[in-house]
Design a protein around this motif. Structure first.
Motif, mmCIF file in Angstrom:
data_model
loop_
_atom_site.group_PDB
_atom_site.id
_atom_site.type_symbol
_atom_site.label_atom_id
_atom_site.label_comp_id
_atom_site.label_asym_id
_atom_site.label_seq_id
_atom_site.Cartn_x
_atom_site.Cartn_y
_atom_site.Cartn_z
ATOM 1 N N THR A 72 0.844 -1.197 0.000
ATOM 2 C CA THR A 72 0.000 0.000 0.000
ATOM 3 C C THR A 72 0.879 1.247 0.000
ATOM 4 O OG1 THR A 72 -1.807 -1.144 1.136
ATOM 5 C CG2 THR A 72 -1.809 1.270 1.237
ATOM 6 N N GLY A 73 1.977 1.208 0.753
ATOM 7 C CA GLY A 73 2.925 2.318 0.753
ATOM 8 C C GLY A 73 3.545 2.541 -0.613
ATOM 9 N N ILE A 74 3.894 1.461 -1.299
ATOM 10 C CA ILE A 74 4.464 1.564 -2.647
ATOM 11 C C ILE A 74 3.479 2.244 -3.591
ATOM 12 C CG2 ILE A 74 5.155 0.230 -4.685
ATOM 13 C CD1 ILE A 74 6.315 -1.876 -2.714
ATOM 14 N N ARG A 114 14.688 12.614 -5.111
ATOM 15 C CA ARG A 114 15.702 11.690 -4.603
ATOM 16 C C ARG A 114 15.171 11.046 -3.332
ATOM 17 N NH1 ARG A 114 18.227 16.350 -5.110
ATOM 18 N NH2 ARG A 114 18.657 16.505 -2.883
ATOM 19 N N PRO A 115 14.952 9.729 -3.359
ATOM 20 C CA PRO A 115 14.398 9.080 -2.172
ATOM 21 C C PRO A 115 15.398 8.970 -1.034
ATOM 22 C CG PRO A 115 14.893 7.453 -3.859
ATOM 23 C CD PRO A 115 15.133 8.794 -4.481
ATOM 24 N N PHE A 139 6.026 0.957 5.925
ATOM 25 C CA PHE A 139 5.089 1.769 5.155
ATOM 26 C C PHE A 139 5.723 3.083 4.709
ATOM 27 C CE2 PHE A 139 2.023 5.286 5.137
ATOM 28 C CZ PHE A 139 1.206 4.877 4.091
ATOM 29 N N PHE A 140 6.273 3.823 5.638
ATOM 30 C CA PHE A 140 6.809 5.138 5.298
ATOM 31 C C PHE A 140 8.052 5.036 4.405
ATOM 32 C CE2 PHE A 140 4.337 6.557 9.085
ATOM 33 C CZ PHE A 140 3.565 7.508 8.432
ATOM 34 N N TYR A 141 8.851 3.997 4.607
ATOM 35 C CA TYR A 141 9.981 3.746 3.706
ATOM 36 C C TYR A 141 9.481 3.537 2.280
ATOM 37 C CZ TYR A 141 14.010 1.417 1.561
ATOM 38 O OH TYR A 141 15.032 1.074 0.713
ATOM 39 N N ALA A 142 8.453 2.705 2.129
ATOM 40 C CA ALA A 142 7.905 2.416 0.803
ATOM 41 C C ALA A 142 7.339 3.665 0.151
ATOM 42 C CB ALA A 142 6.825 1.329 0.904
ATOM 43 N N TYR A 145 10.287 6.077 -0.951
ATOM 44 C CA TYR A 145 11.080 5.609 -2.085
ATOM 45 C C TYR A 145 10.277 5.578 -3.380
ATOM 46 C CZ TYR A 145 15.611 5.003 -0.061
ATOM 47 O OH TYR A 145 16.842 5.279 0.476
ATOM 48 N N SER A 146 9.035 5.164 -3.328
ATOM 49 C CA SER A 146 8.270 5.107 -4.578
ATOM 50 C C SER A 146 7.808 6.493 -5.018
ATOM 51 C CB SER A 146 7.090 4.138 -4.468
ATOM 52 O OG SER A 146 6.232 4.506 -3.427
#
Length: 196
Positions: A72-74, A114-115, A139-142, A145-146
């Motif tokens: 879902t984060g992605i 830039r992630p 979640f927040f990482y995804a 980055y996306s």
């Protein structure tokens, strides 16, 4: 300026996700992930960021919530990136220090293309409702980055894990709202490189 919106779908053997996002909404949402607490967090994100959002997630919850939350984060990150478009005229940076009872959370966003993700938060309970607290970071990482954003989240004070997580989602919503807001003084992208 036109309405900035996007619809993104992603189907794997683990999850089937569709998210529609309008960055220029009023905070109306319809969220179904199969994880009650996660629904509550995404509803708060939409409400406090003033995003209209429709989220439909079918995941392998018989395994656990990991794939559902991470994927879902992605998809949310992809929707944010698509809805932002070329980023011309936006502030680019946003931040929020948000209180929720005993909890105080800082979130800062740079929509730089830039992630990078930094999170400083600890949780005492393994679960809040039916939500695994380890999945907050996933979640927040995804998302960061996306969406190709620089995202910092820090729990400054706090004891109650529900409050900490909810304040993180709301602080992120407010910081992202500020970063994506148009400034009439910015006629192109806010970068000496000429691109974000």
């Amino acid at each position: 300026m036109g309405t900035r919106q996007a619809t993104v779908t992603r189907k794997t053997q683990e999850t089937n996700i569709k998210i529609s996002l309008n960055l220029d909404g009023t905070g109306v949402s319809n969220i179904e992930t199969g994880i009650g607490f996660f629904d509550h967090m995404l509803t708060g994100f939409a409400k406090h960021g003033l995003y209209d959002m429709d989220v439909r997630v079918s995941g392998d919850l018989e395994v656990d919530g990991h794939h559902t939350v991470e994927d879902t984060g992605i998809v949310l990150g992809q929707a944010i990136a698509q809805a932002l478009g070329d980023k011309k005229g936006i502030k680019r940076y946003g931040s929020m220090i948000l209180p929720m009872d005993e909890t105080l959370v800082m979130s800062a966003v740079d929509l730089c293309g830039r992630p990078y993700f930094v999170m400083d938060a600890n949780f005492d309970a393994p679960m809040v409702g039916d939500f695994d607290t380890q999945l907050v970071r996933e979640f927040f990482y995804a998302v960061s980055y996306s969406a190709a954003m620089n995202l910092h989240l820090r729990v400054i004070t706090g004891m109650n894990d529900h409050h900490k997580i909810e304040a993180m989602f709301k602080a992120f919503a407010k910081a992202l709202d500020e970063a994506s807001t148009f400034d009439p003084r910015i006629t192109d992208v806010l970068s000496t490189k000429g691109a974000l």
